[in-house]
Design a protein around this motif. Structure first.
Motif, PDB file in Angstrom:
ATOM      1  N   PHE A   1     -76.134  72.921 -66.925  1.00 51.91           N
ATOM      2  CA  PHE A   1     -75.681  72.614 -65.166  1.00 51.91           C
ATOM      3  C   PHE A   1     -75.019  73.837 -65.132  1.00 51.91           C
ATOM      4  N   LEU A   2     -75.079  74.487 -64.082  1.00 51.41           N
ATOM      5  CA  LEU A   2     -74.285  75.744 -63.497  1.00 51.41           C
ATOM      6  C   LEU A   2     -73.688  75.681 -62.173  1.00 51.41           C
ATOM      7  N   GLY A   3     -72.506  75.369 -61.923  1.00 50.87           N
ATOM      8  CA  GLY A   3     -71.769  75.154 -60.615  1.00 50.87           C
ATOM      9  C   GLY A   3     -71.136  73.708 -60.423  1.00 50.87           C
ATOM     10  N   LEU A   4     -70.055  73.403 -60.595  1.00 50.45           N
ATOM     11  CA  LEU A   4     -69.354  72.175 -60.439  1.00 50.45           C
ATOM     12  C   LEU A   4     -68.567  72.175 -59.368  1.00 50.45           C
ATOM     13  N   GLY A   5     -69.094  72.250 -58.094  1.00 51.97           N
ATOM     14  CA  GLY A   5     -68.380  72.059 -57.053  1.00 51.97           C
ATOM     15  C   GLY A   5     -68.330  70.642 -56.503  1.00 51.97           C
ATOM     16  N   ARG A   6     -68.202  70.377 -55.282  1.00 54.54           N
ATOM     17  CA  ARG A   6     -68.088  68.831 -55.021  1.00 54.54           C
ATOM     18  C   ARG A   6     -69.598  68.110 -55.166  1.00 54.54           C
ATOM     19  N   MET A   7     -70.704  68.616 -55.229  1.00 57.67           N
ATOM     20  CA  MET A   7     -71.748  67.941 -55.589  1.00 57.67           C
ATOM     21  C   MET A   7     -72.228  68.178 -56.924  1.00 57.67           C
ATOM     22  N   GLY A   8     -71.743  69.313 -57.426  1.00 51.87           N
ATOM     23  CA  GLY A   8     -72.029  69.516 -58.931  1.00 51.87           C
ATOM     24  C   GLY A   8     -71.630  68.473 -59.861  1.00 51.87           C
ATOM     25  N   VAL A   9     -70.084  68.468 -59.770  1.00 59.58           N
ATOM     26  CA  VAL A   9     -69.473  67.315 -60.510  1.00 59.58           C
ATOM     27  C   VAL A   9     -70.333  66.001 -60.723  1.00 59.58           C
ATOM     28  N   PRO A  10     -70.510  65.379 -59.759  1.00 57.79           N
ATOM     29  CA  PRO A  10     -71.056  63.960 -59.879  1.00 57.79           C
ATOM     30  C   PRO A  10     -72.545  64.075 -60.377  1.00 57.79           C
ATOM     31  N   MET A  11     -73.065  65.264 -60.016  1.00 57.18           N
ATOM     32  CA  MET A  11     -74.723  65.198 -60.486  1.00 57.18           C
ATOM     33  C   MET A  11     -74.408  65.490 -62.101  1.00 57.18           C
ATOM     34  N   ALA A  12     -73.693  66.534 -62.535  1.00 58.18           N
ATOM     35  CA  ALA A  12     -73.593  66.769 -64.085  1.00 58.18           C
ATOM     36  C   ALA A  12     -73.276  65.462 -64.613  1.00 58.18           C
TER      37      ALA A  12
ATOM     38  N   ALA B   1     -80.820  75.754 -73.880  1.00 60.52           N
ATOM     39  CA  ALA B   1     -81.305  74.984 -72.920  1.00 60.52           C
ATOM     40  C   ALA B   1     -82.705  75.075 -72.526  1.00 60.52           C
ATOM     41  N   GLU B   2     -83.357  73.847 -72.489  1.00 60.88           N
ATOM     42  CA  GLU B   2     -84.692  73.567 -72.243  1.00 60.88           C
ATOM     43  C   GLU B   2     -85.132  73.667 -70.477  1.00 60.88           C
ATOM     44  N   LEU B   3     -83.747  73.134 -70.071  1.00 56.90           N
ATOM     45  CA  LEU B   3     -83.880  73.112 -68.647  1.00 56.90           C
ATOM     46  C   LEU B   3     -82.725  73.384 -68.131  1.00 56.90           C
ATOM     47  N   VAL B   4     -82.526  74.338 -66.969  1.00 56.53           N
ATOM     48  CA  VAL B   4     -81.468  75.025 -66.256  1.00 56.53           C
ATOM     49  C   VAL B   4     -81.251  74.567 -64.825  1.00 56.53           C
ATOM     50  N   ILE B   5     -80.071  73.870 -64.656  1.00 58.23           N
ATOM     51  CA  ILE B   5     -79.979  73.304 -63.182  1.00 58.23           C
ATOM     52  C   ILE B   5     -78.837  74.381 -62.375  1.00 58.23           C
ATOM     53  N   THR B   6     -79.182  74.771 -61.317  1.00 56.51           N
ATOM     54  CA  THR B   6     -77.942  75.404 -60.603  1.00 56.51           C
ATOM     55  C   THR B   6     -77.743  74.795 -59.179  1.00 56.51           C
ATOM     56  N   MET B   7     -76.531  74.430 -58.840  1.00 62.72           N
ATOM     57  CA  MET B   7     -75.878  73.930 -57.874  1.00 62.72           C
ATOM     58  C   MET B   7     -74.750  74.887 -57.456  1.00 62.72           C
ATOM     59  N   LEU B   8     -75.174  75.688 -56.664  1.00 70.33           N
ATOM     60  CA  LEU B   8     -74.228  76.811 -56.123  1.00 70.33           C
ATOM     61  C   LEU B   8     -74.191  77.009 -54.588  1.00 70.33           C
ATOM     62  N   SER B   9     -73.367  77.751 -53.903  1.00 74.85           N
ATOM     63  CA  SER B   9     -73.028  77.829 -52.533  1.00 74.85           C
ATOM     64  C   SER B   9     -73.901  78.436 -51.752  1.00 74.85           C
ATOM     65  N   ASP B  10     -74.495  79.560 -52.163  1.00 75.05           N
ATOM     66  CA  ASP B  10     -75.477  80.389 -51.207  1.00 75.05           C
ATOM     67  C   ASP B  10     -76.318  81.519 -52.067  1.00 75.05           C
ATOM     68  N   PRO B  11     -77.327  81.839 -51.316  1.00 74.43           N
ATOM     69  CA  PRO B  11     -78.240  82.816 -52.149  1.00 74.43           C
ATOM     70  C   PRO B  11     -77.384  83.983 -53.231  1.00 74.43           C
ATOM     71  N   PRO B  12     -76.335  84.733 -52.589  1.00 69.97           N
ATOM     72  CA  PRO B  12     -75.811  85.723 -53.592  1.00 69.97           C
ATOM     73  C   PRO B  12     -75.120  84.953 -54.771  1.00 69.97           C
ATOM     74  N   ALA B  13     -74.783  83.666 -54.687  1.00 69.07           N
ATOM     75  CA  ALA B  13     -74.090  83.111 -55.753  1.00 69.07           C
ATOM     76  C   ALA B  13     -75.161  82.993 -56.637  1.00 69.07           C
ATOM     77  N   VAL B  14     -76.301  82.289 -56.324  1.00 62.82           N
ATOM     78  CA  VAL B  14     -77.425  81.977 -57.110  1.00 62.82           C
ATOM     79  C   VAL B  14     -77.956  83.129 -57.694  1.00 62.82           C
ATOM     80  N   THR B  15     -78.150  84.181 -57.108  1.00 61.67           N
ATOM     81  CA  THR B  15     -78.772  85.212 -57.695  1.00 61.67           C
ATOM     82  C   THR B  15     -77.724  85.859 -58.770  1.00 61.67           C
ATOM     83  N   HIS B  16     -76.522  86.026 -58.787  1.00 61.42           N
ATOM     84  CA  HIS B  16     -75.355  86.603 -59.379  1.00 61.42           C
ATOM     85  C   HIS B  16     -75.210  85.719 -60.598  1.00 61.42           C
ATOM     86  N   VAL B  17     -75.266  84.324 -60.508  1.00 63.17           N
ATOM     87  CA  VAL B  17     -75.103  83.478 -61.742  1.00 63.17           C
ATOM     88  C   VAL B  17     -76.318  83.699 -62.432  1.00 63.17           C
TER      89      VAL B  17
END
Length: 408
Positions: free
Chosen positions: A4-15, A51-67
């Motif tokens: 799970f990549l991205g532990l912001g306000r939504m990422g923490v409870p989802m993880a 990982a067999e499954l990778v989840i990204t929960m990030l702020s915007d397109p540049p952040a997702v592409t970079h990570v």
């Protein structure tokens, strides 16, 4: 294993929900943070290696592409990436140039905010091939109701289409309030009338902002402006005008506030309480107080959490004479209050513990260590003769600094 990549306000409870559902989870965040029960990786590539499954929960397109670019060297053949941020179908398509050809991709942005993320009641808008959607559906159901929208990019497109209605509707209502004030209409009465119309839910949602109270941050104004920019299209004239309103609010320094901060910005009415003020916080995920205190207060980026004890919603002691059970419940309540403000135990600066029997400190410390897995905060532990309710063995209060990503 799930990364799970991205532990912001939504990422923490989802993880956290993935961990609680029994999944083996490794997390990564740009600013190091931990989720109890999950491993913490030092880099995206390290996080995805097994990982067999990778989840990204990030702020915007540049952040997702970079990570995902950083993660790509660690991705195994056959791994499925589930992109859950709001980035739009164009950015989803562009990820194919970032990811190895042997890695599958599903786009699954969500509708809902922090409380639904914590409770598992989000709406997941999933796009991808039928086979890829079948592979990840059970995992996505941990987060809430899954709607399979169509092929690759369909979920991302649906999310922007929904936001193109929901966000401008709030901006339109802000302009309506401004007009009402100019025309001498009582805004409270206006909301009451709208409460009997198809706009009832929205009118109630924005009432605190209209009345001049700073709303709990559920959907950041800056994120709303970003979403409308991603949805820009010649046919979107109303959404375009709403986007311009939000851009002006962001320029005025309101990007980190809840979307409802657009009301005082447009209407010129009472401004939300400034960050230097004090907000009283009582998250719905924690049993209500007796009315004589709040579970937490927030002053700027400082969070002060009241002493938490092991009482259920009816006021009954949880775990009579069981230090481990009471400590687990206390730490769970603390984690929920922290998560409500986008924090984890990593953001705690000081923790104060009250025990009725210091000889049982080891039992409490074993639980605390399972929750506070990083560098420990400053700490004070004292023995007291009794707590406010017979049967209570431990009470814990803390102070935390809200991280920039959550504070806006």
């Amino acid at each position: 294993m799930i990364a799970f990549l991205g532990l912001g306000r939504m990422g923490v409870p989802m993880a956290r929900r993935l961990v609680e559902a029994g999944h083996d989870v490794t997390t990564w965040n740009r600013t190091p943070r931990t989720v109890p029960g999950a491993r913490t990786a030092a880099s995206p590539a390290e996080a995805v290696t097994e990982a067999e499954l990778v989840i990204t929960m990030l702020s915007d397109p540049p952040a997702v592409t970079h990570v995902l670019g950083l993660a790509a060297p660690g991705l195994r053949e056959g791994t499925l990436v589930v992109e859950m941020s709001t980035i739009g179908p164009g950015a989803v398509a562009a990820l194919r140039d970032v990811l190895p050809a042997s890695v599958a991709l599903v786009d699954a942005p969500v509708l809902g905010s922090v409380d639904p993320a914590r409770e598992g009641t989000l709406t997941v808008l999933a796009g991808g091939s039928p086979g890829d959607l079948a592979r990840c559906r059970k995992v996505l159901e941990v987060f809430g109701h899954v709607r399979e929208i169509g092929g690759p990019g369909a979920g991302a497109a649906m999310k922007l289409a929904v936001m193109s209605a929901v966000v401008p509707a709030q901006v339109l209502l802000a302009e309506t309030v401004a007009y009402a004030r100019a025309a001498g209409v009582d805004t409270g009465a206006l909301l009451d009338v709208l409460g009997a119309s198809p706009l009832a839910a929205l009118a109630e949602r924005v009432r605190p902002a209209v009345e001049g109270t700073r709303a709990e941050r559920r959907y950041g104004l800056g994120l709303a402006a970003k979403d409308l920019a991603l949805a820009a299209h010649p046919v979107q004239t109303l959404a375009g005008a709403a986007g311009s309103r939000l851009d002006a609010a962001v320029a005025a320094g309101l990007g980190g506030e809840d979307l409802t901060a657009v009301f005082p910005h447009i209407a010129g009415g009472p401004a939300p309480r400034a960050r230097a003020g004090v907000d009283k916080l009582n998250p719905a995920s924690v049993p209500a107080t007796n009315g004589r205190y709040s579970h937490a207060t927030r002053a700027g980026d400082l969070l002060f959490v009241s002493g938490q004890v092991a009482l259920d919603a009816e006021g009954n002691v949880i775990g009579e004479d069981d230090m481990t059970a009471q400590s687990e419940q206390v730490m769970e309540y603390l984690s929920r209050i922290l998560a409500d403000q986008g924090c984890t135990f990593d953001d705690v600066t000081h923790i104060r513990t009250f025990l009725t029997d210091m000889s049982r400190l080891r039992e409490h410390a074993a639980v605390r260590t399972r929750h506070i897995t990083g560098e420990p905060p400053a700490s004070t532990t004292v023995e007291v003769s009794r707590l406010f309710r017979p049967g209570l063995l431990v009470e814990v209060e803390l102070t935390a600094v809200i991280p920039p990503a959550a504070a806006g």
